[in-house]
Design a protein around this motif. Sequence first.
Motif, PDB file in Angstrom:
ATOM      1  N   PRO A  90       0.835  -1.210   0.000  1.00 32.88           N
ATOM      2  CA  PRO A  90       0.000   0.000   0.000  1.00 32.88           C
ATOM      3  C   PRO A  90       0.869   1.261   0.000  1.00 32.88           C
ATOM      4  CG  PRO A  90      -0.032  -1.030   2.162  1.00 32.88           C
ATOM      5  CD  PRO A  90       0.765  -1.921   1.273  1.00 32.88           C
ATOM      6  N   GLN A  91       0.559   2.157  -0.907  1.00 34.51           N
ATOM      7  CA  GLN A  91       1.224   3.462  -0.953  1.00 34.51           C
ATOM      8  C   GLN A  91       0.149   4.524  -1.125  1.00 34.51           C
ATOM      9  OE1 GLN A  91       4.186   3.905  -3.957  1.00 34.51           O
ATOM     10  NE2 GLN A  91       5.844   3.354  -2.589  1.00 34.51           N
ATOM     11  N   LYS A  92       0.110   5.387  -0.182  1.00 32.77           N
ATOM     12  CA  LYS A  92      -0.923   6.439  -0.151  1.00 32.77           C
ATOM     13  C   LYS A  92      -2.300   5.803  -0.186  1.00 32.77           C
ATOM     14  CE  LYS A  92       2.106   9.967  -1.906  1.00 32.77           C
ATOM     15  NZ  LYS A  92       2.320  10.977  -2.888  1.00 32.77           N
ATOM     16  N   GLN A  93      -2.998   5.901  -1.302  1.00 30.22           N
ATOM     17  CA  GLN A  93      -4.361   5.384  -1.345  1.00 30.22           C
ATOM     18  C   GLN A  93      -4.524   4.248  -2.346  1.00 30.22           C
ATOM     19  OE1 GLN A  93      -6.450   8.962  -2.218  1.00 30.22           O
ATOM     20  NE2 GLN A  93      -6.476   9.622  -0.071  1.00 30.22           N
ATOM     21  N   SER A  94      -3.432   3.661  -2.796  1.00 29.09           N
ATOM     22  CA  SER A  94      -3.514   2.559  -3.749  1.00 29.09           C
ATOM     23  C   SER A  94      -2.432   1.521  -3.432  1.00 29.09           C
ATOM     24  CB  SER A  94      -3.338   3.089  -5.171  1.00 29.09           C
ATOM     25  OG  SER A  94      -2.043   3.612  -5.312  1.00 29.09           O
ATOM     26  N   PHE A  95      -2.474   0.426  -4.165  1.00 25.73           N
ATOM     27  CA  PHE A  95      -1.466  -0.624  -4.018  1.00 25.73           C
ATOM     28  C   PHE A  95      -0.489  -0.562  -5.180  1.00 25.73           C
ATOM     29  CE2 PHE A  95      -4.918  -2.433  -1.505  1.00 25.73           C
ATOM     30  CZ  PHE A  95      -4.225  -2.820  -0.380  1.00 25.73           C
ATOM     31  N   VAL A  96       0.796  -0.728  -4.868  1.00 29.44           N
ATOM     32  CA  VAL A  96       1.852  -0.718  -5.867  1.00 29.44           C
ATOM     33  C   VAL A  96       2.548  -2.080  -5.831  1.00 29.44           C
ATOM     34  CG1 VAL A  96       4.030   0.345  -6.541  1.00 29.44           C
ATOM     35  CG2 VAL A  96       2.195   1.742  -5.590  1.00 29.44           C
TER      36      VAL A  96
END
Length: 137
Positions: free
Chosen positions: A118-124
Amino acid sequence: MKKSMIYFLLLALPVTSFCQKKYDTVTDIKTGYIEKSKNQKTAAWFLLGGGVALIGTGFLVGDDKEASFDDAFTGALMAGIGVLSTIGSIPLFIASGKNKRKAMNASAFIKLETVPLPQKQSFVQNSYPAFSVNIIF
């Protein structure tokens, strides 16, 4: 003092009873399977050769026209044991082939695995190197 000695022996007993050889590397696994395969194949050839020899000897002993009942029975018994020995070699040949295939299929390699982070508001999707050992049964 006696109680502490008994407790020590009771604790030491499981440590020695659960010891076994562990394979450390893929080459050790391959070597173990190849050695097992060779031993099984040697035993299979020994059973096959001994069985064929017993069958032949049994027919020679029991085939004599002047042979008594005991000689005929001995010949038939030898031939019967030879047949059983020959049949008993078949599973060893099969097991030897399976172990050889296991040894050839064992491999180790490094590959890139991905994991969603999870990074900020999404998944990377993040990649990382992973060591993989593959043993096919």
